[in-house]
Scaffold this active site. Sequence first.
Site, PDB file in Angstrom:
ATOM      1  CG  HIS A 143     -32.528  16.219 -40.231  1.00 36.29           C
ATOM      2  ND1 HIS A 143     -32.231  16.238 -41.571  1.00 36.29           N
ATOM      3  CD2 HIS A 143     -32.710  17.518 -39.876  1.00 36.29           C
ATOM      4  CE1 HIS A 143     -32.233  17.496 -41.991  1.00 36.29           C
ATOM      5  NE2 HIS A 143     -32.516  18.287 -40.988  1.00 36.29           N
ATOM      6  CG  ASN A 193     -30.156  19.848 -45.635  1.00 35.45           C
ATOM      7  OD1 ASN A 193     -31.101  20.355 -46.226  1.00 35.45           O
ATOM      8  ND2 ASN A 193     -30.060  19.837 -44.328  1.00 35.45           N
TER       9      ASN A 193
HETATM   10  N1  NAD Z   1     -35.835  25.433 -39.024  1.00 36.35           N
HETATM   11  C1  NAD Z   1     -35.756  24.376 -39.824  1.00 36.35           C
HETATM   12  O1  NAD Z   1     -36.358  24.332 -40.904  1.00 36.35           O
HETATM   13  C2  NAD Z   1     -34.942  23.167 -39.416  1.00 36.35           C
HETATM   14  C3  NAD Z   1     -35.169  21.940 -40.058  1.00 36.35           C
HETATM   15  C4  NAD Z   1     -34.471  20.806 -39.628  1.00 36.35           C
HETATM   16  C5  NAD Z   1     -33.565  20.922 -38.590  1.00 36.35           C
HETATM   17  N2  NAD Z   1     -33.345  22.144 -37.994  1.00 36.35           N
HETATM   18  C6  NAD Z   1     -32.392  22.198 -36.895  1.00 36.35           C
HETATM   19  O2  NAD Z   1     -33.113  22.294 -35.675  1.00 36.35           O
HETATM   20  C7  NAD Z   1     -32.357  23.001 -34.705  1.00 36.35           C
HETATM   21  C8  NAD Z   1     -33.179  24.139 -34.160  1.00 36.35           C
HETATM   22  O3  NAD Z   1     -33.520  25.014 -35.203  1.00 36.35           O
HETATM   23  P1  NAD Z   1     -34.752  26.027 -35.098  1.00 36.35           P
HETATM   24  O4  NAD Z   1     -35.011  26.481 -36.487  1.00 36.35           O
HETATM   25  O5  NAD Z   1     -35.851  25.418 -34.309  1.00 36.35           O
HETATM   26  O6  NAD Z   1     -34.095  27.215 -34.250  1.00 36.35           O
HETATM   27  P2  NAD Z   1     -34.836  28.404 -33.458  1.00 36.35           P
HETATM   28  O7  NAD Z   1     -33.860  29.517 -33.384  1.00 36.35           O
HETATM   29  O8  NAD Z   1     -36.185  28.633 -34.032  1.00 36.35           O
HETATM   30  O9  NAD Z   1     -35.055  27.810 -31.984  1.00 36.35           O
HETATM   31  C9  NAD Z   1     -34.024  27.483 -31.104  1.00 36.35           C
HETATM   32  C10 NAD Z   1     -34.490  27.696 -29.673  1.00 36.35           C
HETATM   33  O10 NAD Z   1     -33.498  27.153 -28.793  1.00 36.35           O
HETATM   34  C11 NAD Z   1     -33.414  28.008 -27.666  1.00 36.35           C
HETATM   35  N3  NAD Z   1     -32.168  27.733 -26.929  1.00 36.35           N
HETATM   36  C12 NAD Z   1     -30.940  28.281 -27.065  1.00 36.35           C
HETATM   37  N4  NAD Z   1     -30.076  27.715 -26.190  1.00 36.35           N
HETATM   38  C13 NAD Z   1     -30.767  26.779 -25.489  1.00 36.35           C
HETATM   39  C14 NAD Z   1     -30.443  25.874 -24.445  1.00 36.35           C
HETATM   40  N5  NAD Z   1     -29.224  25.775 -23.975  1.00 36.35           N
HETATM   41  N6  NAD Z   1     -31.419  25.066 -23.974  1.00 36.35           N
HETATM   42  C15 NAD Z   1     -32.678  25.131 -24.473  1.00 36.35           C
HETATM   43  N7  NAD Z   1     -33.045  25.976 -25.448  1.00 36.35           N
HETATM   44  C16 NAD Z   1     -32.100  26.789 -25.950  1.00 36.35           C
HETATM   45  C17 NAD Z   1     -33.565  29.389 -28.255  1.00 36.35           C
HETATM   46  O11 NAD Z   1     -33.933  30.335 -27.252  1.00 36.35           O
HETATM   47  C18 NAD Z   1     -34.652  29.171 -29.304  1.00 36.35           C
HETATM   48  O12 NAD Z   1     -35.952  29.362 -28.759  1.00 36.35           O
HETATM   49  C19 NAD Z   1     -31.078  23.434 -35.419  1.00 36.35           C
HETATM   50  O13 NAD Z   1     -30.079  22.494 -35.157  1.00 36.35           O
HETATM   51  C20 NAD Z   1     -31.470  23.395 -36.883  1.00 36.35           C
HETATM   52  O14 NAD Z   1     -30.361  23.177 -37.733  1.00 36.35           O
HETATM   53  C21 NAD Z   1     -34.022  23.246 -38.377  1.00 36.35           C
END
Ligand code: NAD
Length: 286
Positions: A143, A193
Amino acid sequence: MTIDSIKTVAVLGAGTMGNGIAHVFARAGYYVLLRDVEERFLQRGMETIGKNLDREIKKGKLAENEKGTVLGRLKPVTDIAAIAAADFAVEAVPEKIDLKRAALMEADRLLRPEVILASNTSSISVTALAALTKRPEKFVGMHFMNPVPVMQLVEVIRALQTSDETFALTMQLCEKLGKKPVAVNDAPGFVSNRVLMPLINEAAFCVMEGVATPEAVDAVMKMGMNHPMGPLELADFIGLDVCLHILDVLHEGFGDSKYRACPLLRKMVAAGWLGRKSGHGFYSYT
Ligand SMILES: NC(=O)c1ccc[n+]([C@@H]2O[C@H](COP(=O)([O-])OP(=O)(O)OC[C@H]3O[C@@H](n4cnc5c(N)ncnc54)[C@H](O)[C@@H]3O)[C@@H](O)[C@H]2O)c1
């Protein structure tokens, strides 16, 4: 698998978190296969990495002539088959169980059996995700915090099935990235969280009940508790929809009413007031 045998890392998803994760691996000398479903998402991710490297150069954290070397270690790919060359993989696709399932099962099929598969999920059970794969003992939660190149912490989440070797190697790998890994067992919201979201929720209740304005709530926490950002400022930054979703996960996961989301938060999300990304949350960003 030993730490020194890891040379190439696959990162699934080039969004907010994926491009940050790819950035820190490439910065630490790893070859990175950055995979997304469409070219335009990869392009956007690579542009962000370029800008963030420039920022590090400006701050004197990276030599100007190193930027090209770091970018040269990154290979953006849409073809999922390319990840078969990876020695370690991190999944960062959107927080939707169907997308996670598809991405993890596909990766599990393609990666060599000894390769560790990590998920950057922030709210889904790592134990349940591990069970979707044929390598549950080689599955772990990693994480990272947003923005990844800046934040020191990685919560390393141990699923029920995670082996000691997998866990130890993942902790070691975080150190190699220059991060500070903290060991946490799988439970709803992990530690980050589970502790943060009730704080944000209580701050929202203070506003809803007219105890204080958002500015006043944040001022108390910043000046009185030395928090660098107020909880409502932070909620707007994270996204109010994301906060609400995590609170619902905590509420359902523990069955404890102390995690009940503040009705004002739910109402704001229903209105499309999601914080910074929508231009309106507890504050206005127009
Ligand atoms: N944004 C935050 O602050 C944060 C912090 C900690 C953890 N997370 C976790 O990180 C993960 C990603 O979040 P994010 O904010 O980067 O999302 P995001 O929507 O910014 O990015 C996700 C990306 O994954 C791509 N994608 C979809 N299906 C795919 C596949 N099969 N193979 C490869 N790529 C694929 C999408 O096109 C998109 O570009 C989630 O699980 C989220 O809970 C997010």
